[in-house]
Design a protein around this motif. Structure first.
Motif, PDB file in Angstrom:
ATOM      1  N   TYR A 175       3.760  58.517 -15.580  1.00 45.13           N
ATOM      2  CA  TYR A 175       2.856  57.364 -15.593  1.00 45.13           C
ATOM      3  C   TYR A 175       3.613  56.126 -15.120  1.00 45.13           C
ATOM      4  CZ  TYR A 175      -0.942  54.328 -17.238  1.00 45.13           C
ATOM      5  OH  TYR A 175      -1.981  53.437 -17.305  1.00 45.13           O
ATOM      6  N   ARG A 180      -1.599  56.502 -12.361  1.00 41.80           N
ATOM      7  CA  ARG A 180      -2.234  56.448 -13.685  1.00 41.80           C
ATOM      8  C   ARG A 180      -3.125  57.656 -13.940  1.00 41.80           C
ATOM      9  NH1 ARG A 180      -4.129  50.156 -13.081  1.00 41.80           N
ATOM     10  NH2 ARG A 180      -2.301  49.493 -11.882  1.00 41.80           N
ATOM     11  N   ASP A 183      -4.197  58.236 -17.670  1.00 41.26           N
ATOM     12  CA  ASP A 183      -4.759  57.126 -18.443  1.00 41.26           C
ATOM     13  C   ASP A 183      -5.431  57.621 -19.723  1.00 41.26           C
ATOM     14  OD1 ASP A 183      -4.278  54.505 -17.545  1.00 41.26           O
ATOM     15  OD2 ASP A 183      -5.681  54.706 -15.885  1.00 41.26           O
ATOM     16  N   ASP A 187      -4.524  56.579 -23.511  1.00 38.20           N
ATOM     17  CA  ASP A 187      -5.502  55.964 -24.410  1.00 38.20           C
ATOM     18  C   ASP A 187      -5.625  56.756 -25.712  1.00 38.20           C
ATOM     19  OD1 ASP A 187      -5.962  53.963 -22.574  1.00 38.20           O
ATOM     20  OD2 ASP A 187      -7.760  54.907 -21.729  1.00 38.20           O
ATOM     21  N   ARG A 233       0.776  47.320 -21.137  1.00 40.70           N
ATOM     22  CA  ARG A 233      -0.378  48.225 -21.000  1.00 40.70           C
ATOM     23  C   ARG A 233      -0.823  48.786 -22.344  1.00 40.70           C
ATOM     24  NH1 ARG A 233      -3.895  51.265 -21.480  1.00 40.70           N
ATOM     25  NH2 ARG A 233      -4.666  52.896 -20.061  1.00 40.70           N
ATOM     26  N   SER A 234       0.110  49.126 -23.227  1.00 38.49           N
ATOM     27  CA  SER A 234      -0.228  49.697 -24.524  1.00 38.49           C
ATOM     28  C   SER A 234       0.902  49.441 -25.506  1.00 38.49           C
ATOM     29  CB  SER A 234      -0.464  51.208 -24.398  1.00 38.49           C
ATOM     30  OG  SER A 234      -0.444  51.840 -25.667  1.00 38.49           O
ATOM     31  N   THR A 269      -3.001  45.453 -12.888  1.00 35.76           N
ATOM     32  CA  THR A 269      -3.868  46.519 -13.395  1.00 35.76           C
ATOM     33  C   THR A 269      -4.937  46.886 -12.366  1.00 35.76           C
ATOM     34  OG1 THR A 269      -3.530  45.799 -15.680  1.00 35.76           O
ATOM     35  CG2 THR A 269      -5.471  47.165 -15.230  1.00 35.76           C
TER      36      THR A 269
END
Length: 272
Positions: A175, A180, A183, A187, A233-234, A269
């Motif tokens: 990633y 991506r 994804d 998530d 991103r996370s 993004t």
């Protein structure tokens, strides 16, 4: 700024920028000496998670890290991976229980540890039921040889199935800002509080216009911007960039302190 630490399971906290040891050469002697210096410098710079695998030199990478860092600082977590065997044709997936048990024992010996704090299944072997692969690692966990279990290159469905067998603390899928594909897996990990360790966290094509533009705005490198985007991103993202260069190592670690504006984050993004 995004959070600077992340939890692995319920009892380990590490910095959110780790180090991938795959690129560290184990020979010849001069290059091995530099590799040892890079591993030690990573810890000096605050890295608290280092990623290796049985596959990397068929155990030679694990032995290199032990030579460089043992006895390990209390805060350092070394994660390794099992599930690939050496054949005349090259590496081959093998998740048979007896192979996984043997490679775990070999990892313990090479890393000079009584317990592998984070052990990841390198790939799911399609010829062996996932329940048998994860179940074997769960048995070794219950026996005290493994602290936390992780997976690598899995789908959401495989992650769900594995979680019905054992607690999964990490996922390591490919990633980056330009790639991506996973994804949905990221998530799922974010929602479940599972650490996501992206391999190839910096895409080899760093001349993408938006990355170059943001790098110029921040007086940073394109690689640093790519890593910073991942951290934004996370909150469960834990990049593990690797290098055999002391200068490149310092550059990568500095990316953890790079703050993107909301506009910069959104531009990156939207661009992939």
């Amino acid at each position: 700024m995004p959070p600077t630490t992340i939890r692995i399971g319920t009892d380990r906290t590490v910095h959110r920028l780790g180090f991938g040891a795959m690129r560290l050469p184990t020979e010849p002697a001069a290059e091995r000496s530099t590799a040892i210096a890079v591993a030690r410098r990573a810890v000096e710079l605050g890295v608290t998670l280092i990623d290796t695998a049985h596959l990397y030199g068929w155990g030679a990478n694990e032995e290199l890290l032990a030579e460089a860092l043992h006895p390990y600082p209390d805060e350092l977590l070394i994660t390794t991976k099992v599930g690939v065997v050496n054949t005349p044709e090259g590496g081959e997936l093998c998740g048979r229980p007896e192979v996984l048990r043997h490679q775990v024992d070999e990892g313990l010996r090479r890393l000079r540890q009584d317990r592998l704090e984070l052990l990841q299944l390198h790939r799911v072997d399609p010829e062996v039921p996932l329940a048998d692969q994860v179940g074997t690692l769960r048995e070794l966990q219950l026996a005290g040889k493994i602290g936390h279990l992780g997976l690598s290159e899995v789908t959401v469905d495989q992650l769900d199935e594995a979680r019905s067998i054992a607690e999964i603390a990490s996922v390591q899928n490919r990633y980056n800002v330009l790639d991506r594909e996973h994804d949905a897996v990221l998530d799922a990990c974010t929602e479940a509080g599972i650490a996501f360790l992206p391999w190839r966290p910096v895409h080899p094509l760093l001349d993408a216009p938006e990355i170059v533009a943001v790098a110029a705005e921040l007086d940073a490198t394109a690689a640093q911007v790519s890593l910073a985007w991942l951290l934004h991103r996370s909150p469960m993202m834990l990049p593990i960039p690797g290098t055999a260069s002391l200068d490149h190592l310092a550059e990568n670690v500095a990316a953890a302190s790079l703050s993107l504006t909301e506009d910069q984050r959104q531009r990156l993004t939207a661009f992939h």
